[in-house]
Design a protein around this motif. Structure first.
Motif, short mmCIF file in Angstrom:
data_model
loop_
_atom_site.label_atom_id
_atom_site.label_comp_id
_atom_site.label_asym_id
_atom_site.label_seq_id
_atom_site.Cartn_x
_atom_site.Cartn_y
_atom_site.Cartn_z
N VAL A 1 0.86 -1.17 0.00
CA VAL A 1 0.00 0.00 0.00
C VAL A 1 0.90 1.23 0.00
O VAL A 1 1.66 1.44 0.94
CB VAL A 1 -0.94 0.03 1.23
N ASP A 2 0.83 1.99 -1.08
CA ASP A 2 1.63 3.21 -1.21
C ASP A 2 0.68 4.39 -1.02
O ASP A 2 0.00 4.82 -1.95
CB ASP A 2 2.28 3.25 -2.59
N ALA A 3 0.63 4.90 0.21
CA ALA A 3 -0.30 5.99 0.52
C ALA A 3 0.01 7.25 -0.28
O ALA A 3 -0.91 8.00 -0.62
CB ALA A 3 -0.26 6.29 2.02
N ILE A 4 1.26 7.47 -0.57
CA ILE A 4 1.62 8.66 -1.35
C ILE A 4 1.17 8.49 -2.79
O ILE A 4 0.51 9.37 -3.36
CB ILE A 4 3.14 8.92 -1.28
N GLY A 5 1.47 7.35 -3.39
CA GLY A 5 1.09 7.10 -4.78
C GLY A 5 -0.42 7.08 -4.99
O GLY A 5 -0.92 7.52 -6.02
N ARG A 6 -1.16 6.60 -3.99
CA ARG A 6 -2.62 6.54 -4.10
C ARG A 6 -3.27 7.89 -3.84
O ARG A 6 -4.45 8.06 -4.11
CB ARG A 6 -3.19 5.52 -3.11
N GLY A 7 -2.53 8.81 -3.28
CA GLY A 7 -3.11 10.12 -2.96
C GLY A 7 -2.21 11.27 -3.38
O GLY A 7 -1.95 12.18 -2.58
N LEU A 8 -1.73 11.22 -4.61
CA LEU A 8 -0.77 12.24 -5.07
C LEU A 8 -1.30 13.67 -4.95
O LEU A 8 -0.54 14.59 -4.72
CB LEU A 8 -0.38 11.98 -6.53
N THR A 9 -2.59 13.85 -5.09
CA THR A 9 -3.15 15.20 -5.05
C THR A 9 -3.77 15.54 -3.70
O THR A 9 -4.35 16.61 -3.55
CB THR A 9 -4.22 15.37 -6.15
N ARG A 10 -3.63 14.65 -2.73
CA ARG A 10 -4.24 14.89 -1.41
C ARG A 10 -3.20 15.46 -0.44
O ARG A 10 -2.21 14.81 -0.13
CB ARG A 10 -4.81 13.60 -0.85
N ILE A 11 -3.45 16.66 -0.01
CA ILE A 11 -2.63 17.29 1.03
C ILE A 11 -3.60 17.85 2.07
O ILE A 11 -4.44 18.68 1.74
CB ILE A 11 -1.74 18.41 0.45
#
Length: 84
Positions: A50-60
């Motif tokens: 599970v790559d949380a960064i890759g799955r949420g590239l636009t989520r900050i």
């Protein structure tokens, strides 16, 4: 003959945590986890990543009560991404 289920492991790369407004936290591929996953798979384990960064590239999102922000899928949602 009964098939035995191989043991499973889930490797998780969490979101990037940085000061709010930080702009220099470029996401990179999780190569370290890929190497570990390959080794575990070769040893007979079922592996999920599970790559949380890759799955949420636009989520900050700001982290409440701090001066920090999280870039990627929030920690509270990561458990839902893991196969039982």
């Amino acid at each position: 003959m009964t098939a035995t289920r191989r043991p499973g492991i889930c490797l998780v790369r969490g979101p990037i945590i940085a000061p709010r407004g930080s702009l220099n936290n470029d996401p990179t591929p999780p190569l370290g986890l890929a190497y570990v996953a390959g080794t575990l798979s070769h040893a007979g384990f079922r592996v999920q990543g599970v790559d949380a960064i890759g799955r949420g590239l636009t989520r900050i999102e700001p982290i409440p009560g701090t001066s920090l922000q999280a870039h990627g899928v929030p920690i509270r949602e990561i458990a839902d991404l893991i196969d039982p």
